[in-house]
Design a protein around this motif. Sequence first.
Motif, PDB file in Angstrom:
ATOM      1  N   ILE A 200       0.830  -1.206   0.000  1.00 30.23           N
ATOM      2  CA  ILE A 200       0.000   0.000   0.000  1.00 30.23           C
ATOM      3  C   ILE A 200       0.865   1.257   0.000  1.00 30.23           C
ATOM      4  O   ILE A 200       2.058   1.191   0.278  1.00 30.23           O
ATOM      5  CB  ILE A 200      -0.955   0.044   1.217  1.00 30.23           C
ATOM      6  N   TYR A 201       0.264   2.378  -0.336  1.00 32.73           N
ATOM      7  CA  TYR A 201       0.956   3.665  -0.247  1.00 32.73           C
ATOM      8  C   TYR A 201      -0.044   4.721   0.192  1.00 32.73           C
ATOM      9  O   TYR A 201      -1.254   4.532   0.062  1.00 32.73           O
ATOM     10  CB  TYR A 201       1.593   4.051  -1.585  1.00 32.73           C
ATOM     11  N   SER A 202       0.449   5.846   0.732  1.00 35.55           N
ATOM     12  CA  SER A 202      -0.440   6.934   1.128  1.00 35.55           C
ATOM     13  C   SER A 202      -0.708   7.805  -0.089  1.00 35.55           C
ATOM     14  O   SER A 202       0.136   7.914  -0.972  1.00 35.55           O
ATOM     15  CB  SER A 202       0.195   7.773   2.222  1.00 35.55           C
ATOM     16  N   LYS A 204      -0.482  10.781  -0.847  1.00 33.83           N
ATOM     17  CA  LYS A 204       0.429  11.851  -1.251  1.00 33.83           C
ATOM     18  C   LYS A 204       1.900  11.468  -1.144  1.00 33.83           C
ATOM     19  O   LYS A 204       2.773  12.318  -1.098  1.00 33.83           O
ATOM     20  CB  LYS A 204       0.136  13.112  -0.429  1.00 33.83           C
ATOM     21  N   ASP A 205       2.206  10.191  -1.105  1.00 38.85           N
ATOM     22  CA  ASP A 205       3.611   9.766  -1.052  1.00 38.85           C
ATOM     23  C   ASP A 205       4.349  10.221  -2.304  1.00 38.85           C
ATOM     24  O   ASP A 205       3.860  10.040  -3.411  1.00 38.85           O
ATOM     25  CB  ASP A 205       3.690   8.234  -0.963  1.00 38.85           C
ATOM     26  N   PRO A 206       5.548  10.789  -2.114  1.00 35.99           N
ATOM     27  CA  PRO A 206       6.284  11.248  -3.307  1.00 35.99           C
ATOM     28  C   PRO A 206       7.013  10.141  -4.050  1.00 35.99           C
ATOM     29  O   PRO A 206       7.471  10.356  -5.161  1.00 35.99           O
ATOM     30  CB  PRO A 206       7.286  12.260  -2.728  1.00 35.99           C
ATOM     31  N   ASP A 207       7.149   8.974  -3.459  1.00 36.15           N
ATOM     32  CA  ASP A 207       7.934   7.917  -4.085  1.00 36.15           C
ATOM     33  C   ASP A 207       7.454   6.558  -3.567  1.00 36.15           C
ATOM     34  O   ASP A 207       7.304   6.382  -2.359  1.00 36.15           O
ATOM     35  CB  ASP A 207       9.410   8.121  -3.713  1.00 36.15           C
ATOM     36  N   VAL A 208       7.221   5.611  -4.487  1.00 43.97           N
ATOM     37  CA  VAL A 208       6.783   4.279  -4.037  1.00 43.97           C
ATOM     38  C   VAL A 208       7.705   3.192  -4.588  1.00 43.97           C
ATOM     39  O   VAL A 208       7.314   2.033  -4.695  1.00 43.97           O
ATOM     40  CB  VAL A 208       5.319   3.967  -4.441  1.00 43.97           C
ATOM     41  N   GLN A 231      -2.951  11.765  -7.762  1.00 44.05           N
ATOM     42  CA  GLN A 231      -1.550  11.773  -8.140  1.00 44.05           C
ATOM     43  C   GLN A 231      -0.878  10.416  -7.910  1.00 44.05           C
ATOM     44  O   GLN A 231       0.071  10.082  -8.606  1.00 44.05           O
ATOM     45  CB  GLN A 231      -0.806  12.870  -7.372  1.00 44.05           C
ATOM     46  N   ILE A 235       2.318   8.527  -9.897  1.00 47.81           N
ATOM     47  CA  ILE A 235       3.636   8.291  -9.305  1.00 47.81           C
ATOM     48  C   ILE A 235       3.995   6.805  -9.390  1.00 47.81           C
ATOM     49  O   ILE A 235       5.117   6.444  -9.730  1.00 47.81           O
ATOM     50  CB  ILE A 235       3.673   8.819  -7.847  1.00 47.81           C
TER      51      ILE A 235
END
Lengths: 384, 291
Positions: A200-202, A204-208, A231, A235
């Motif tokens: 998972i990711y949030s 607004k994470d800038p990088d995954v 967004q 990303i």
Amino acid sequence: MRNLMKWGAAAVVVAGCSTIAGLAQAADPIKIGSILSVTGPASFLGEPEKKTLEMYVERINKEGGVQGRKIELVVYDDGGAGEKASTFTKRLIESDKVDLLIGGSTTATTMAAVPLAERNEVPFISLAGAVVIVEPVKKWVFKTPHTDKMAAEKVFSDMKKRGITKIGMISEDAGFGKSGHDQSLAVVKSFGIEVVADEIYSPKDPDVTAQLTKIKNAPGVQAVFNFGFGQGPAIVTKNFKQLGIALPLYQSHGVASKDFIKLAGDAAEGIRLPAAGQVVPEQLPASDPQKPVVTAFKKDYEAAFKSDVSTFAGHAYDGLQIALAAINRAKSTDKAKVRDEIEKTSGYVGTGGLVSMSATDHMGLSPSAFHMLEIRKGDWVLID
Amino acid sequence: MFAAFLQYLFSGLTSGAIYALAGLGFAIIYNASHVINFAQGEFIMIGGMATATMVAAGVPIYLAIPLAMAASMLVGVAMEKFAIEPARNADVVTIIIITIGASIFMRGAAQLIWDKEFHSLPAFSGETPIAVMGATLMPQSLWVFGISAVAIALLWYFFNRTMFGKAMLGTSHNRLAAQLVGVAVKRVLLASFALSALLGAVGGIVVTPITFTNYEAGIMLGLKGFSAAVLGGLGNGTGAIIGGLIVGIAEAMASGYLSSAYKDAIAFIIILFVLFFMPSGLFGKRGTDRV
């Protein structure tokens, strides 16, 4: 005697008045109340929905209204907040005395309004996505958009066709993505597909790249499926390319807008996603019953607002059409009758697909509502 | 195995450098006024949004960038003039609350002036990933590292070697004393807002090719930047950079080796842990004792 005459005159006057009142009643506007997330994080849903409702209400009124009555639209902006949605719904029902509710741009605002619609017995057509709105069936609540479950099923059946049996999932950890993730896990087994990595990711994470590296290194993974909107998926797409992962990448219908291609750029090439016919009106075969509807709606919307039409605007269009058709058939705005007629909606061709509701299905979309698209050369290509 | 570790590290450095750059702005205003400016994230958003929309409208990027920087500085000055200065006799907490109001106002204004869509900028030097021992890094991340390093060097020079910088530090330490030795306190405050708005704008411009931007982008960047600044010790530029990198790397390592579900929790646990044992952050003491 004089007294009697006086009373008689009074009675005539009263009777006369009530006749006039009766006539006025017949010409009273049909009141449609709407709570929409016009501002706030879900404004990209609420804003086109509001514009669509206003445009068509104005047009229908010019053409003489429905059953000889004008339509009056009352829209409140809940800013995407559940408690505001609930307050405004209360106001719509109690002080504006609306005949019907359309709206709830998000699942959260819809679910905040549901108990009020149920308790006060007002027909309510939601414009939000999640399955929970219509499953289990609620007597007064309907909805027009596709569910995340349908999107997941479409993606998995396409994977199955390509012989993919082991996938990695990466999902946005909020609202839409979370619900989509859970629905995906619920149906994935019935397609004979195994989820070997689940990250998972949030939003607004800038990088995954860390999550994608983990998926890349999962044994036997054959494809990656991302559920999210905004967004995040762009990303994910860029990072996917950065890592040079040579697997098919699937996205959900949450990215079915040109903005996504613009954001993700070249990295979007080859991505597959499920989307409504509204996204590709020109590419639908002439035999598709949806083609004239989505073509006309796209033309109307883009001429009026000089911006690209979205499926969200279409949900509002469908909601309004279904509601007005039901009032037409009921020949009144009697809430119970209108509710029954909405439930009897059958063969309606909307921007979202063919709609046939029933007592057990308050959405009524057929599986044909979703098409599989692939992004090629920065544009959608209809592949299924 | 090592390739995966390196990739997690790069992932963490990329996010971390973005948080660090966001954190730097907090340090400057705190240095000058002991105010935590919660509109810092909005300066970042304004820099990114202004550049992205100008580039989309056909303005060449080398012209759009200075214009966006100037616009942000103007907003920073306006904020100080119309929101902070009228409340100069209020206590610090009141002023902090005013900055929260200003941030909400700027978000609303951005929504009206631009739109609610996401915008992007082309990467400064292409999108070909740089391969290092099986892991990859985008050239834009190097830009973020580089700009952070330059910013921290310039700030160090400014606060330690220039008269105006020293005057700023003096004002933060004791406003009355600074005034007595002839520091124009009003101008110092104005300059600190202009400077942090400029720094925010620069940050917004370099990170937009990586993270995209929209009118709400400042919320997350402001929050993470604030965590970075607090972790490093408020008012310390180097601390903010190191704090940001720690938060970013912790998140990436947690995603890679534990589960992405714990990523945000790990970052907060580290912050709480540091603050519990070092209440003024990693470099806090040195920062406040400097004057």
